[in-house]
Design an enzyme around this catalytic site. Sequence first.
Site, PDB file in Angstrom:
ATOM      1  N   HIS A 129      10.355  69.070 -53.957  1.00 41.03           N
ATOM      2  CA  HIS A 129      10.858  67.765 -53.507  1.00 41.03           C
ATOM      3  C   HIS A 129      10.583  67.654 -52.000  1.00 41.03           C
ATOM      4  CE1 HIS A 129      12.884  64.073 -53.535  1.00 41.03           C
ATOM      5  NE2 HIS A 129      14.125  64.431 -53.821  1.00 41.03           N
ATOM      6  N   ASP A 223      22.839  71.652 -54.036  1.00 44.87           N
ATOM      7  CA  ASP A 223      22.277  70.624 -54.920  1.00 44.87           C
ATOM      8  C   ASP A 223      22.938  70.824 -56.283  1.00 44.87           C
ATOM      9  OD1 ASP A 223      20.678  68.697 -56.168  1.00 44.87           O
ATOM     10  OD2 ASP A 223      18.901  69.988 -56.295  1.00 44.87           O
ATOM     11  N   ARG A 291      16.026  59.949 -45.199  1.00 46.79           N
ATOM     12  CA  ARG A 291      14.939  59.850 -46.181  1.00 46.79           C
ATOM     13  C   ARG A 291      14.008  58.703 -45.791  1.00 46.79           C
ATOM     14  NH1 ARG A 291      15.496  61.813 -51.328  1.00 46.79           N
ATOM     15  NH2 ARG A 291      13.304  61.203 -51.371  1.00 46.79           N
TER      16      ARG A 291
HETATM   17  N1  NVA Z   1      17.350  69.116 -58.223  1.00 50.15           N
HETATM   18  C1  NVA Z   1      17.698  67.751 -58.527  1.00 50.15           C
HETATM   19  C2  NVA Z   1      17.450  66.887 -57.345  1.00 50.15           C
HETATM   20  C3  NVA Z   1      17.772  65.433 -57.527  1.00 50.15           C
HETATM   21  C4  NVA Z   1      17.473  64.613 -56.317  1.00 50.15           C
HETATM   22  C5  NVA Z   1      16.899  67.295 -59.733  1.00 50.15           C
HETATM   23  O1  NVA Z   1      15.710  67.624 -59.821  1.00 50.15           O
HETATM   24  O2  NVA Z   1      17.461  66.610 -60.590  1.00 50.15           O
HETATM   25  N1   CP Z   2      17.909  63.007 -53.264  1.00 51.75           N
HETATM   26  C1   CP Z   2      17.200  62.219 -54.097  1.00 51.75           C
HETATM   27  O1   CP Z   2      15.989  62.402 -54.293  1.00 51.75           O
HETATM   28  O2   CP Z   2      17.931  61.232 -54.661  1.00 51.75           O
HETATM   29  P1   CP Z   2      17.450  60.243 -55.835  1.00 51.75           P
HETATM   30  O3   CP Z   2      17.294  61.081 -57.082  1.00 51.75           O
HETATM   31  O4   CP Z   2      18.545  59.227 -55.927  1.00 51.75           O
HETATM   32  O5   CP Z   2      16.134  59.641 -55.428  1.00 51.75           O
END
Ligand code: NVA
Ligand code: CP
Length: 307
Positions: A129, A223, A291
């Site tokens: 990410h 997270d 962001r």
């Molecule tokens: N680790 C989480 C992050 C969401 C922004 C996911 O992949 O769902």
């Molecule tokens: N942190 C993040 O990527 O949030 P969303 O899943 O809401 O885009």
Amino acid sequence: MTTLSQRDILGIADLSATELKDVLELAVHLKNGRQSPVSQKVLGLLFYKASTRTRVSFSVAMYQLGGQVIDLNPSVTQVGRGEPIADTARVLDRYLDILAVRTYKQEDLETFANYAEIPIINALTDLEHPCQTLADLLTIQENFNTLSGITVTYLGDGNNVAHSLILGGALMGMKVHIATPDNYQPNSQIVEKAKELAVDGFEVMITNDPIKAAKDSQVLYTDVWTSMGQEDLAASRIPLFEPYQVNETLLNYADKEAIVLHCLPAHRGEEITDSVIEGKHSRVWEQAENRMHAQKALIVSLLEVNS
Ligand code: NVA
Ligand code: CP
């Protein structure tokens, strides 16, 4: 200014240390009001998973830069009916200037990049990410005026967010502590890659001991324990992950000026307590705002806009 010359950003390490610093510096300037218009440029958003922050921050960033966004939701485009990625990528390439993709497999993102000439941005995959890490680094830098030498401790699942944080920390010479239950450690190839591309000062600790990891850290980061696509495993994970909750007790082990980050969305009472996320150490709302500033800088750099 560094231009990223139509680069794909499939992971945070697609930026060199210098380029990453330049993107963060540009983000600061844009946040402070510098104009870098990208009028008549069009960003596509192709998200196979839910999103609030990434979707809205990219959309508002592009709007504020004077460009346009097209939401290519799979449920209303042919991708949801099985059109091959290679075909979709070659067609979108002829309409769009830049495309952000949120999907499951990193290989699918790579297929988009292989078949489209335009820059492809990883808006989250199961592996990484990177846009989140840009905002995380910007937030840490805002709080401590430096990144080099800062200890950031990530607690919970060794997931996409953890992977990009490790790589970003390596590029910025940070000390990255990762505390996870056994069998939930970050991908070992990511850790090895971080060691290979690290600049001076980088240290990485992978442990199952949350207190050892948190001790004297300037940043505590967590997270969700169950990422998108893994929902069927959520209940079984809770007892394993409970010792890694970011709560007042754990915060007491960190530096007294420590900040707390969470990429959001958060599950209060699981990976973080309500009192910590709402408390004086929390910077999660600034982090979410960042962001937009960080992605604006990325878009401007990728589109070679002269700022
Ligand atoms: N680790 C989480 C992050 C969401 C922004 C996911 O992949 O769902
Ligand atoms: N942190 C993040 O990527 O949030 P969303 O899943 O809401 O885009």
